[in-house]
Write a protein that holds these residues in place. Structure first.
Motif, PDB file in Angstrom:
ATOM      1  N   GLY A   1      27.661  25.179  39.802  1.00  0.00           N
ATOM      2  CA  GLY A   1      27.639  25.734  38.465  1.00  0.00           C
ATOM      3  C   GLY A   1      28.046  27.198  38.465  1.00  0.00           C
ATOM      4  N   ALA A   2      28.060  27.802  37.283  1.00  0.00           N
ATOM      5  CA  ALA A   2      28.520  29.180  37.118  1.00  0.00           C
ATOM      6  C   ALA A   2      27.639  30.145  37.902  1.00  0.00           C
ATOM      7  N   GLN A   3      28.279  31.126  38.540  1.00  0.00           N
ATOM      8  CA  GLN A   3      27.592  32.142  39.336  1.00  0.00           C
ATOM      9  C   GLN A   3      28.151  33.515  38.988  1.00  0.00           C
ATOM     10  N   PRO A   4      27.391  34.592  39.212  1.00  0.00           N
ATOM     11  CA  PRO A   4      27.968  35.929  39.058  1.00  0.00           C
ATOM     12  C   PRO A   4      29.175  36.087  39.976  1.00  0.00           C
ATOM     13  N   ALA A   5      30.254  36.599  39.435  1.00  0.00           N
ATOM     14  CA  ALA A   5      31.497  36.707  40.190  1.00  0.00           C
ATOM     15  C   ALA A   5      31.505  37.966  41.048  1.00  0.00           C
ATOM     16  N   PRO A   6      32.347  37.992  42.079  1.00  0.00           N
ATOM     17  CA  PRO A   6      32.537  39.233  42.830  1.00  0.00           C
ATOM     18  C   PRO A   6      33.040  40.348  41.935  1.00  0.00           C
ATOM     19  N   VAL A   7      32.687  41.567  42.294  1.00  0.00           N
ATOM     20  CA  VAL A   7      33.162  42.745  41.559  1.00  0.00           C
ATOM     21  C   VAL A   7      34.562  43.078  42.061  1.00  0.00           C
ATOM     22  N   THR A   8      35.539  43.005  41.180  1.00  0.00           N
ATOM     23  CA  THR A   8      36.929  43.222  41.583  1.00  0.00           C
ATOM     24  C   THR A   8      37.623  44.259  40.704  1.00  0.00           C
ATOM     25  N   ALA A   9      36.851  45.035  39.951  1.00  0.00           N
ATOM     26  CA  ALA A   9      37.426  46.103  39.128  1.00  0.00           C
ATOM     27  C   ALA A   9      36.628  47.382  39.346  1.00  0.00           C
ATOM     28  N   PHE A  10      37.343  48.498  39.466  1.00  0.00           N
ATOM     29  CA  PHE A  10      36.684  49.784  39.630  1.00  0.00           C
ATOM     30  C   PHE A  10      36.035  50.224  38.314  1.00  0.00           C
ATOM     31  N   GLU A  11      34.927  50.918  38.423  1.00  0.00           N
ATOM     32  CA  GLU A  11      34.305  51.566  37.266  1.00  0.00           C
ATOM     33  C   GLU A  11      35.030  52.858  36.941  1.00  0.00           C
ATOM     34  N   ALA A  12      35.493  53.536  37.954  1.00  0.00           N
ATOM     35  CA  ALA A  12      36.300  54.756  37.800  1.00  0.00           C
ATOM     36  C   ALA A  12      37.397  54.710  38.850  1.00  0.00           C
ATOM     37  N   GLY A  13      38.572  55.191  38.487  1.00  0.00           N
ATOM     38  CA  GLY A  13      39.697  55.171  39.411  1.00  0.00           C
ATOM     39  C   GLY A  13      40.705  54.106  39.019  1.00  0.00           C
ATOM     40  N   GLY A  14      41.572  53.738  39.953  1.00  0.00           N
ATOM     41  CA  GLY A  14      42.586  52.754  39.644  1.00  0.00           C
ATOM     42  C   GLY A  14      43.536  52.506  40.792  1.00  0.00           C
ATOM     43  N   THR A  15      44.605  51.740  40.508  1.00  0.00           N
ATOM     44  CA  THR A  15      45.515  51.252  41.542  1.00  0.00           C
ATOM     45  C   THR A  15      46.929  51.807  41.418  1.00  0.00           C
ATOM     46  N   PHE A  16      47.232  52.579  40.361  1.00  0.00           N
ATOM     47  CA  PHE A  16      48.557  53.192  40.156  1.00  0.00           C
ATOM     48  C   PHE A  16      49.655  52.154  39.939  1.00  0.00           C
ATOM     49  N   LYS A  17      49.266  50.930  39.621  1.00  0.00           N
ATOM     50  CA  LYS A  17      50.278  49.889  39.445  1.00  0.00           C
ATOM     51  C   LYS A  17      51.070  50.069  38.150  1.00  0.00           C
ATOM     52  N   ASP A  18      50.543  50.870  37.211  1.00  0.00           N
ATOM     53  CA  ASP A  18      51.295  51.084  35.962  1.00  0.00           C
ATOM     54  C   ASP A  18      52.373  52.151  36.120  1.00  0.00           C
ATOM     55  N   GLY A  19      52.460  52.742  37.324  1.00  0.00           N
ATOM     56  CA  GLY A  19      53.515  53.711  37.584  1.00  0.00           C
ATOM     57  C   GLY A  19      53.290  55.088  36.990  1.00  0.00           C
ATOM     58  N   SER A  20      52.045  55.399  36.616  1.00  0.00           N
ATOM     59  CA  SER A  20      51.782  56.705  36.015  1.00  0.00           C
ATOM     60  C   SER A  20      50.478  57.267  36.567  1.00  0.00           C
ATOM     61  N   LEU A  21      50.227  58.538  36.218  1.00  0.00           N
ATOM     62  CA  LEU A  21      48.971  59.203  36.567  1.00  0.00           C
ATOM     63  C   LEU A  21      48.051  59.305  35.360  1.00  0.00           C
ATOM     64  N   ALA A  22      48.275  58.437  34.377  1.00  0.00           N
ATOM     65  CA  ALA A  22      47.375  58.403  33.223  1.00  0.00           C
ATOM     66  C   ALA A  22      45.969  58.038  33.692  1.00  0.00           C
ATOM     67  N   GLY A  23      44.968  58.776  33.203  1.00  0.00           N
ATOM     68  CA  GLY A  23      43.589  58.559  33.616  1.00  0.00           C
ATOM     69  C   GLY A  23      43.190  59.360  34.836  1.00  0.00           C
ATOM     70  N   TRP A  24      44.094  60.287  35.256  1.00  0.00           N
ATOM     71  CA  TRP A  24      43.822  61.103  36.436  1.00  0.00           C
ATOM     72  C   TRP A  24      44.043  62.575  36.117  1.00  0.00           C
ATOM     73  N   ARG A  25      43.253  63.421  36.758  1.00  0.00           N
ATOM     74  CA  ARG A  25      43.497  64.862  36.762  1.00  0.00           C
ATOM     75  C   ARG A  25      44.189  65.191  38.077  1.00  0.00           C
ATOM     76  N   ALA A  26      45.414  65.703  37.991  1.00  0.00           N
ATOM     77  CA  ALA A  26      46.227  65.892  39.195  1.00  0.00           C
ATOM     78  C   ALA A  26      46.579  67.358  39.390  1.00  0.00           C
ATOM     79  N   ASP A  27      46.262  67.893  40.567  1.00  0.00           N
ATOM     80  CA  ASP A  27      46.771  69.206  40.935  1.00  0.00           C
ATOM     81  C   ASP A  27      48.273  69.107  41.183  1.00  0.00           C
TER      82      ASP A  27
END
Length: 682
Positions: free
Chosen positions: A271-297
């Motif tokens: 039956g249904a079970q809690p799933a593995p956590v596969t998404a960050f609460e903060a941060g990301g993977t840069f797969k969208d090709g941008s630095l949106a959501g980041w503070r960059a020096d």
């Protein structure tokens, strides 16, 4: 036979091709089927180790997990170097950078060192474990121990598959490995420390497992199991017959008192079970090709390559931060980043980050050739701590830095693939002021690259096993202490009385017979008595010292010669053991297996329980599953009457009422002494 599937959440999967096609399959395979893939990230490439059904271990390499795959030939230079069937391999890299390969099946597991490229076994093979049908071994390093996971008993007999996952641990990757009672995995006995076994629901034969950790730090066991409602494939025209369906399952893996166990001992989920956590609460993977959501020096930008896709890259000199605009909600976090040091001197993971003057950082420091952690509060370092990296550590390749902060306790690991084989690990305590919610990010001294940078709330560990059922009130009317001089009137024989049986001194003695209770050969004597109504547990104390293969004695829950559950102390020859005999706790069932083609009316299969001893306590616990009209029986064994190894559950469709039975059979020459048979209400 080596399909590729991929998933973004470890729940929904899609087909992504094949490792080999008929056109690319190497000629040296000789047409053999391929199985048991083990994939690792080694030296900047993906290494896929696989088995040939005919015996032998191969390697394919690729720049991405989906290929294209290039044949790298045989891994074992000398297939006769270890007395085992050369399949079921797994690679492991130790903290000093040494590569190992574990492999083996029927009935021995071996380990040997590999070359620096992890492409060939070079060192001598060492036997690390042996047991009946032991196979599927791999190692995970945790808290200073090396845990050798493996499976035993039968993998592929439909609903009669007795497969289970067990584990031993050692302070060395080459052993000796012991179970949770301290029994060496090389001893000629069955072993305990059961990680997962059948629990009486739809899943039988859970085994041949793998290991995965989600983004919260929770570990998961990935393994095969067999649906008792749909266990077998139909015949394949022009192909093999009698194949068992073994879908892949994933369940939470808990570590309790230093030992891994699935779902705190509850076994395979349904039956249904809690799933593995596969998404960050903060941060990301840069797969969208941008630095949106980041503070960059200054100096940070997005680049792309075939494997990583989009990733963050920094050029320039000095220190530069790339931090998430989002913050974690909890101070207890698991943060990680894939890092690669370019022309610079260091790349790091920062977390609990408020600003450049208040954060925690874990560096891959090229100059010091070390993992360096630092805690900065109010612009002042509260102490750097260094852990040496292996001599061959290549800073120009991707490595993952993982940091888990629970309270003020920090644990940081450096790994290539997050599969339980860190090449460096560091623990330290932080000042209370540093243990706080914050941003997560990457930091570079000079040129460096970062990918998959993020943090999630740290998992909450399960620290207590599910309560084990204990026998209830004694049922003296269904028990026997053998206090007289004859067998009590409540007992009756099937094909008896057996020669040599006697009652004296509070025991029943019974020499083993040259007779069997097995499928079509039902010649052994069985001593029976009625069982109570409702759920119950039968316990017997047995003194038995078999000296030859196939001698066995124990207790039964018996319907007829072709339907029963058996808990035996058995002696079984060890495959490739030069005559060695294993003494095992053998929990078997016999019944109909109508899904085989041609139909097989009767089939027998075992599970193997805990370690044996001359004096043992055996239990069989009966339960009627009214919802499914099934008989469920669970076995347990003990070597002292106090500490029990509780094994798996066998099931059969409910029919006639079972009876309590004893036996001593299969090969003459040993004597079974029963001290008592006691029955308890459950």
């Amino acid at each position: 036979m080596l399909p590729i599937l991929r998933s973004k959440d470890l729940v929904s999967w899609e087909y992504a091709g094949e490792v080999f096609t008929p056109q690319t399959k190497p000629a040296w395979h000789g047409g053999a089927r391929l199985w048991a893939p083990d994939i690792r990230y080694v030296g900047g490439a993906y290494h896929l180790y696989y088995s040939l059904a005919s015996g032998g271990i191969g390697l394919a390499t690729a720049p991405t997990p989906t290929g294209p795959w290039t044949d790298a030939g045989k891994v074992l230079a000398d297939p006769a170097s270890c007395p085992t069937f050369d399949i079921d391999q797994a690679q492991f890299t130790d903290v000093d950078g040494t590569h190992y390969l574990y492999w083996g099946s029927y009935d021995t597991l071996c380990v040997a060192k590999m070359n620096a490229e992890a492409t060939r076994v070079e060192g001598p093979a060492v036997q690390v474990a042996r047991g009946r049908r032991m196979e599927g071994g791999y190692v995970v390093r945790r808290d200073g121990f090396y845990y050798l996971f493996y499976s035993d008993a039968g993998c592929c007999s439909g609903a009669y598959s007795g497969y289970q996952v067990k584990v031993g641990r050692s302070t060395s990757p080459a052993g000796p490995f012991v179970d949770d009672e301290g029994v060496d995995l090389m001893e000629l006995t069955s072993k305990g420390a059961i990680v997962v076994g059948a629990n009486g629901n739809r899943w039988a034969g859970p085994g041949h497992s793998g290991f995965q950790t989600d983004l919260s730090g929770q570990d998961w066991l990935v393994y095969h199991a067999i649906s008792t409602a749909d266990p077998d494939f139909p015949p394949i025209t022009g192909g093999p017959s009698g194949l068992t369906k073994r879908p892949l399952l994933i369940d939470r893996l808990d570590w309790i008192d230093g030992w891994p166990v699935v779902r705190a001992g509850a076994g395979p989920s349904e039956g249904a079970q809690p799933a593995p956590v596969t998404a960050f609460e903060a941060g990301g993977t840069f797969k969208d090709g941008s630095l949106a959501g980041w503070r960059a020096d200054a100096g940070w930008s997005i680049r792309n390559d075939r494997d990583a896709g989009g990733y963050a890259s920094r050029t320039g000199t000095g220190v530069a931060y790339l931090t998430s605009t989002a913050r974690t909600r909890s101070a207890d976090v698991r943060a990680q980043a894939d890092l690669r040091v370019g022309a610079g001197t260091a790349a790091g993971l920062t977390f609990a980050h408020l600003n450049g003057n208040n954060h925690v950082v874990a560096w891959l420091d090229k100059g010091r050739r070390a993992l360096v952690t630092d805690v900065v509060i109010g612009g002042t370092s509260r102490g750097r701590q260094l852990t040496a990296l292996p001599a061959g550590f290549d800073f120009g390749l991707w490595h993952t830095v993982v940091a888990e902060l629970r309270g003020t306790r920090l644990n940081v690991q450096v790994t290539s693939d997050k599969l339980g084989d860190p090449v460096a690990e560091q623990r330290r305590d932080l000042p209370r002021a540093a243990a706080r919610p914050g941003s997560v990010g990457a930091v570079a001294r000079g040129a460096a690259d970062a990918d998959n940078v993020g943090a999630a709330k740290l998992y909450t560990p399960v620290t207590q096993r599910v309560p084990e059922p204990e026998p209830g009130e004694p049922l003296p009317d269904f028990s026997e202490e053998f206090d007289g001089t004859t067998i009590g009137a409540a007992w009756r024989w099937v094909r008896g009385p057996a020669p040599g049986v006697g009652v004296a001194g509070g025991t029943l003695t019974w020499p083993t017979q040259n007779a069997e209770l097995h499928q079509a050969t039902n010649t052994a004597s069985v001593l029976l008595r009625d069982a109570p109504d409702g759920d119950y547990t039968v316990e017997a104390k047995l003194d038995f010292a078999p000296t030859q293969g196939n001698q066995q004695a124990g207790i039964l829950l018996y319907e007829n010669d072709d339907r029963y559950f058996k808990m035996a102390h058995s002696a079984i020859p060890l495959a490739r053991g030069d005559g060695a005999v294993l003494k095992v706790s053998e929990f078997a069932k016999e019944g109909e297996r109508p899904t085989t083609t041609p139909p097989t009316a009767v089939f027998t299969a075992p599970m193997f329980g805990g370690p044996t001893a001359r004096t043992m306590w055996l239990r069989l616990s009966y339960h009627h599953d009214a919802a499914n009209d099934e008989t469920e029986v669970r076995a347990a064994t003990s070597r002292d009457g106090e500490r029990w190894v509780r094994g798996g559950v066998w099931t059969l469709p409910a029919r006639d009422k079972l009876k309590i039975g004893l036996f001593s059979m299969n090969r003459a020459g040993a004597v079974a002494t029963f001290d008592y048979v006691r029955t308890y209400r459950d």
